[in-house]
Design a protein around this motif. Structure first.
Motif: not given
Lengths: 259, 259, 259, 259
Positions: C119, C122-123, C140
């Protein structure tokens, strides 16, 4: 398209706006009148401010008209400021994380409209979301991106300018990589203090927004379409407007995104 | 109301009837044309006969148009005999057990229509279901009762008479305890060998049924409304009819329930 | 963690692997034995190859043990190659698009394990997905990213090398931005012709994979944990392995991602 | 089995009982300690009394631990009297109408336990529900029947006697047509004024009930298992007891159903 309704004023039951009126949001989920899609059955959502700075949030993927939880919640919860939304998907999956409103901290955001050809440049749009906000990017809608980019551009300090930047950005991306209509937007959002709304389109078809002060409730409803069709005192918000609603007032300013 | 489509003949992909035609069942879930309710979004179901005597069954509560499982299943599964249904609730909850088709052993059953005022005498109707079939009563619809009573009256040996008895029974109960219209019925059901359909109403508004032999597919579609609206060779089933469809033939007999 | 089971060989009913054995995948959704999480109830999925190059796909968010659609599907569908998965979320939302298997064209992919601290980056991981594949990024999860990056690195032509690159990439990102354990991976994937599996971890705890040839079925099951715990001829795949299963054979090669 | 928790006293956030404690109801949905089924993931429900005589009701079929609506609701809603439940099905389908609590008018009811072999005599049990209450029979659980029969036997005027009659009735039916154990019952119910609980079994295994007065909250929690396992002052309710809790007091009487 979608339909939505919001309220700010003295506390009232959510049902007074969401489920009870003749042409309530529930009725609009079955049979909207000023909407490209008559049926808005790809999900429903409520965000309401009460005891906490962060709003409560209820979202589900089923049509609003048959949702027993929605019926019960709206009959029980009282709030001074709330947002409600029924969804008609413009392509993305039906899932809770693609339902509106979206909530980040004390902000709630909902949207009716679309960014033309968004799926073609979704990656580039996602990339504009800064690291520290990316964990809030949970779905795949253009609406969620509008919101997160708005937050990153300063929704807290200068909501009008932030949204002008963001809408301009996405409009331009759509011109380069997407398709017409580049953007249609009727959005409502709140930080728990004020209620904001924007009505804008890159063409002549900005989705409608109306508002009406209720003497009996001592509060104002802000909606996609009037909740009681025979009431004549719903005021239409002109296209290209940014509205700021407080407990008692409304201020409307021009909304002019960078092209 | 609801909409449904069934097929019997040489095996074909379920999608050839359920999702691909211009006015497929999916399209009818959004925009039916010969139906009181344009939108039929309270659930979807498929029953199909393949390797086993008992049919496969898929049911979900979401609108058909956005269901990725439905899309995939219909594109993958081939069958010589299947039933598909999109639901518009006449009052009971949206839950899998209230979706059609219903399946008991090798029988599958689906229904479009209603029994007038059923909720007022649901208990008496439930009471007519014999002990040995009661474990199959899982929901609260009139449709499920029609089916279970049909089974108990001998759907296996004499489907026409069984349904005449059952429809007469419920019609009478509606006259005593319910309301008008007492019964409207377009039902389709199968034991895995033949496909049956009934069109009947206590008034002049029996929900429609059509059928059409497809040369290319070597099979027959039996439907609520024609799947391709420009095709002129859909044959309408007259009200008060009981149809028996085999792989190649159709037999239509009068349907005259006890009043 | 999660549990999964796959099969390649002569066609058999999905239930022979997914629901019927003593310690079937359904049983493992309630009570896994070689898994950090005993309960794997955040969703279920099936991908199976039959008449088409693209597999069928069924995914739902409810626990596998009570899913009537799963029960029916697995009893009805026969396939020569299929993947099945029960999910225990490592943080992301319960939604269909976060369930495994993931399908892109003819490829199906499922995963048990996690990328440590995903997390937090993640981008950056999402950014590595090329434009032409981004429309397939619908959820996601780290699992979906593993798959899409694998496709972009050449899963079609050189599956082993593609996965070595991708696993190495994510392992390194986790070292820089994430946390320990950096990566744990038991994945299975297929193009409809062969079935592949990888077992790897950055530490000593690579999630288990076993396989067993069935004489009666003339096919091979590849699983997280043995489907019948008393059967002694389940062969364990060593950590750091890349397996290629065909209808009759198995080849195991070392798996050595870039560190 | 299932797990539940209730509260009566000065208003507090639902989360103080349902989600925040170490061994909250959410934790018990994953890992109960005094329960036959460790996992209770077949649905969740909340009923709470606030502005209206009828309680609010939220029920969903997904496991409690991943339910974002539950998380948000419990963090936002304050109530002086509420019931919360996580379900482990004893056979009936996972659907909203089979989740607890059940609500009829101002009454809310939840149950942990079962009526032995209920499915064998469900019809006879359903038949005992009077006409005027039958529209409330929406599912197929023994719990819903316990509640509706309790209402018909006078839950309003004499809750203890009503439940003694009903439990005796179902116990006898189980002896005639069902199987052992004939009845196990830990139920909690309320009319919005008082909170009642019953602990009883036909054998030695009555599911547990505890209660504890909280000085800080000025209210009492009544639960299946202690919410904080290190707190020593949870008082166990003996088997064969009927409890009446008011805002400040507790009265425990013997519970002796007709055999």
């Amino acid at each position: 398209m979608c339909r939505w309704a919001a309220y700010i004023g003295q506390p009232c039951f959510l049902e007074d706006v969401v489920t009870r009126p003749d042409h309530s949001l529930i009725h609009q989920s079955i049979q909207a009148t000023e909407c490209k899609t008559q049926t808005n059955a790809d999900g429903v959502g409520l965000a309401w401010y009460d005891h906490r700075p962060v709003p409560g949030l209820y979202r589900d993927t089923h049509p609003a008209w048959s949702d027993p939880n929605l019926k019960s919640l709206t009959a029980q919860v009282r709030s001074r400021l709330f947002l409600a939304h029924v969804r008609a998907s413009t392509g993305t999956a039906t899932s809770r994380n693609n339902c509106h409103p979206f909530v980040v901290d004390n902000w709630a955001f909902m949207h009716n409209g679309q960014v033309g050809g968004f799926e073609k440049f979704r990656r580039r749009a996602d990339m504009l979301i800064p690291d520290e906000l990316y964990h809030e990017r949970k779905g795949a809608t253009d609406s969620e991106v509008l919101f997160l980019l708005g937050l990153s551009e300063g929704l807290d300090e200068r909501p009008l300018e932030a949204m002008e930047i963001v809408v301009g950005l996405l409009q331009r991306m759509s011109r380069n990589k997407g398709c017409k209509p580049h953007i249609r937007l009727a959005a409502a959002f709140s930080d728990g203090e004020k209620l904001y709304a924007v009505r804008y389109a890159s063409d002549d078809h900005a989705p409608t927004i109306y508002h009406r002060w209720s003497k009996s409730r001592q509060g104002r409803a802000v909606v996609s379409e009037p909740l009681v069709q025979t009431e004549r005192d719903w005021q239409a918000v002109p296209p290209g407007s940014f509205c700021t609603f407080t407990e008692t007032d409304v201020e409307i300013q021009p909304f002019r995104p960078l092209l």
